[in-house]
Design a protein around this motif. Sequence first.
Motif, mmCIF file in Angstrom:
data_model
loop_
_atom_site.group_PDB
_atom_site.id
_atom_site.type_symbol
_atom_site.label_atom_id
_atom_site.label_comp_id
_atom_site.label_asym_id
_atom_site.label_seq_id
_atom_site.Cartn_x
_atom_site.Cartn_y
_atom_site.Cartn_z
ATOM 1 N N PHE A 101 0.490 20.402 -4.193
ATOM 2 C CA PHE A 101 1.783 20.147 -3.461
ATOM 3 C C PHE A 101 1.479 19.836 -2.202
ATOM 4 C CE2 PHE A 101 5.216 21.753 -0.973
ATOM 5 C CZ PHE A 101 6.373 20.836 -1.363
ATOM 6 N N VAL A 102 0.491 20.568 -1.367
ATOM 7 C CA VAL A 102 0.355 20.218 0.006
ATOM 8 C C VAL A 102 -0.310 18.873 0.293
ATOM 9 C CG1 VAL A 102 -1.392 20.509 1.928
ATOM 10 C CG2 VAL A 102 0.079 22.244 0.886
ATOM 11 N N ILE A 103 -1.300 18.531 -0.826
ATOM 12 C CA ILE A 103 -1.890 17.005 -0.945
ATOM 13 C C ILE A 103 -1.130 15.981 -1.205
ATOM 14 C CG2 ILE A 103 -3.523 15.634 -2.151
ATOM 15 C CD1 ILE A 103 -5.212 18.133 -2.223
ATOM 16 N N SER A 104 0.072 16.142 -2.026
ATOM 17 C CA SER A 104 1.133 15.117 -2.288
ATOM 18 C C SER A 104 1.942 15.099 -0.954
ATOM 19 C CB SER A 104 1.825 15.764 -3.423
ATOM 20 O OG SER A 104 2.875 16.867 -3.079
ATOM 21 N N LEU A 105 2.090 16.279 -0.223
ATOM 22 C CA LEU A 105 2.992 16.142 1.039
ATOM 23 C C LEU A 105 2.140 15.262 1.843
ATOM 24 C CD1 LEU A 105 4.366 19.516 1.686
ATOM 25 C CD2 LEU A 105 5.615 17.383 0.908
ATOM 26 N N LEU A 106 1.027 15.294 2.080
ATOM 27 C CA LEU A 106 -0.148 14.579 2.953
ATOM 28 C C LEU A 106 0.043 13.139 2.590
ATOM 29 C CD1 LEU A 106 -2.948 17.164 3.970
ATOM 30 C CD2 LEU A 106 -1.104 16.653 5.042
ATOM 31 N N VAL A 107 0.009 12.791 1.288
ATOM 32 C CA VAL A 107 -0.260 11.622 0.858
ATOM 33 C C VAL A 107 1.133 10.793 1.001
ATOM 34 C CG1 VAL A 107 -0.195 10.054 -1.245
ATOM 35 C CG2 VAL A 107 -1.928 11.970 -0.883
ATOM 36 N N THR A 108 2.151 11.604 0.840
ATOM 37 C CA THR A 108 3.641 11.044 0.962
ATOM 38 C C THR A 108 3.846 10.748 2.677
ATOM 39 O OG1 THR A 108 4.469 12.312 -0.496
ATOM 40 C CG2 THR A 108 5.994 11.518 1.290
ATOM 41 N N LEU A 109 3.280 11.590 3.558
ATOM 42 C CA LEU A 109 3.163 11.252 5.020
ATOM 43 C C LEU A 109 2.418 9.734 5.153
ATOM 44 C CD1 LEU A 109 4.237 12.258 7.741
ATOM 45 C CD2 LEU A 109 1.877 13.674 7.880
ATOM 46 N N GLY A 110 1.291 9.707 4.490
ATOM 47 C CA GLY A 110 0.629 8.473 4.581
ATOM 48 C C GLY A 110 1.181 7.326 4.230
ATOM 49 N N GLY A 111 2.069 7.647 3.214
ATOM 50 C CA GLY A 111 2.659 6.505 2.613
ATOM 51 C C GLY A 111 3.918 5.938 3.694
ATOM 52 N N ILE A 112 4.451 6.946 4.403
ATOM 53 C CA ILE A 112 5.582 6.785 5.229
ATOM 54 C C ILE A 112 5.171 5.943 6.487
ATOM 55 C CG2 ILE A 112 7.211 8.072 6.999
ATOM 56 C CD1 ILE A 112 7.525 9.980 4.754
ATOM 57 N N PHE A 113 3.837 6.530 6.934
ATOM 58 C CA PHE A 113 3.270 5.907 8.172
ATOM 59 C C PHE A 113 2.761 4.394 7.690
ATOM 60 C CE2 PHE A 113 2.042 10.072 10.059
ATOM 61 C CZ PHE A 113 3.034 10.179 10.773
ATOM 62 N N MET B 161 0.816 -1.233 -0.113
ATOM 63 C CA MET B 161 -0.021 -0.062 -0.025
ATOM 64 C C MET B 161 0.745 1.404 -0.106
ATOM 65 S SD MET B 161 -3.516 1.014 1.034
ATOM 66 C CE MET B 161 -4.024 2.613 1.556
ATOM 67 N N GLY B 162 1.864 1.288 0.867
ATOM 68 C CA GLY B 162 2.893 2.544 0.835
ATOM 69 C C GLY B 162 3.275 2.765 -0.629
ATOM 70 N N ARG B 163 3.842 1.732 -1.470
ATOM 71 C CA ARG B 163 4.352 2.231 -2.697
ATOM 72 C C ARG B 163 3.249 2.783 -3.472
ATOM 73 N NH1 ARG B 163 6.342 -2.869 -5.633
ATOM 74 N NH2 ARG B 163 7.719 -2.955 -3.740
ATOM 75 N N ASN B 164 1.961 2.201 -3.475
ATOM 76 C CA ASN B 164 1.026 2.943 -4.351
ATOM 77 C C ASN B 164 0.777 4.472 -4.014
ATOM 78 O OD1 ASN B 164 0.313 0.638 -5.531
ATOM 79 N ND2 ASN B 164 -1.362 -0.077 -4.068
ATOM 80 N N LEU B 165 0.747 4.841 -2.469
ATOM 81 C CA LEU B 165 1.060 6.265 -1.844
ATOM 82 C C LEU B 165 1.846 6.885 -2.298
ATOM 83 C CD1 LEU B 165 -0.361 5.475 1.372
ATOM 84 C CD2 LEU B 165 -1.910 6.420 -0.553
ATOM 85 N N TYR B 166 3.036 6.252 -2.475
ATOM 86 C CA TYR B 166 4.199 7.131 -2.981
ATOM 87 C C TYR B 166 3.993 7.411 -4.537
ATOM 88 C CZ TYR B 166 6.870 5.872 1.118
ATOM 89 O OH TYR B 166 7.297 5.966 2.339
ATOM 90 N N ILE B 167 3.408 6.571 -5.393
ATOM 91 C CA ILE B 167 3.291 6.907 -6.759
ATOM 92 C C ILE B 167 2.123 7.803 -7.026
ATOM 93 C CG2 ILE B 167 2.092 5.821 -9.082
ATOM 94 C CD1 ILE B 167 3.530 3.172 -7.989
ATOM 95 N N LEU B 168 1.174 7.831 -6.030
ATOM 96 C CA LEU B 168 0.179 8.782 -6.043
ATOM 97 C C LEU B 168 0.513 10.447 -5.771
ATOM 98 C CD1 LEU B 168 -2.970 9.714 -6.180
ATOM 99 C CD2 LEU B 168 -3.089 9.206 -3.887
ATOM 100 N N ALA B 169 1.555 10.291 -4.680
ATOM 101 C CA ALA B 169 1.912 11.543 -4.471
ATOM 102 C C ALA B 169 3.128 11.906 -5.476
ATOM 103 C CB ALA B 169 2.874 11.231 -2.941
ATOM 104 N N ALA B 170 3.939 11.168 -6.176
ATOM 105 C CA ALA B 170 4.494 11.615 -7.072
ATOM 106 C C ALA B 170 3.659 12.341 -8.132
ATOM 107 C CB ALA B 170 5.536 10.719 -7.641
ATOM 108 N N THR B 171 2.679 11.696 -8.569
ATOM 109 C CA THR B 171 1.830 12.276 -9.666
ATOM 110 C C THR B 171 1.370 13.515 -9.132
ATOM 111 O OG1 THR B 171 1.278 9.921 -10.102
ATOM 112 C CG2 THR B 171 -0.278 11.650 -10.967
ATOM 113 N N LEU B 172 0.943 13.587 -7.936
ATOM 114 C CA LEU B 172 0.293 15.125 -7.677
ATOM 115 C C LEU B 172 1.227 16.168 -7.455
ATOM 116 C CD1 LEU B 172 -1.973 13.967 -4.724
ATOM 117 C CD2 LEU B 172 -2.754 14.542 -6.886
#
Length: 81
Positions: free
Chosen positions: A48-60, A1-12
Motif C-alpha cells: 500500500f505504501v509503495i502504491s502511494l509513492l508510485v501514485t505520487l510519482g505519477g502525479i508529479f 508515463m503518468g498513465r503507466n505509473l497509475y496502472i502500476l499503483a492500481a495493481t500494487l
Amino acid sequence: MGRNLYILAATLFLFALVSCGVSFTNIAQQPGSPGDTSLWRTMGLGLFVISLLVTLGGIFSSLFEQAERRAEEERRRKRSH
C-alpha cells in the motif's frame, strides 16, 4: 508515463488489498500456506505504501508534462507574434 505509473499503483493497491484480505480470512491458517498473519498484514501495508509513492510519482510526472507542454505552447505563441 503518468498513465503507466497509475496502472502500476492500481495493481500494487490490488495486491495490497488481497494480502490484507488473506490475513483476515482463514486462508492464512490452512496447512501448506504461509500462516503468519502479521506477515500478510505487513506485506499488505508495504504494498500500500509503495502504491502511494508510485501514485505520487505519477502525479508529479503528469504535472511536469503539463508544465512542459504549456511552456512550449507559450514559446510558440511568442515566436508567432
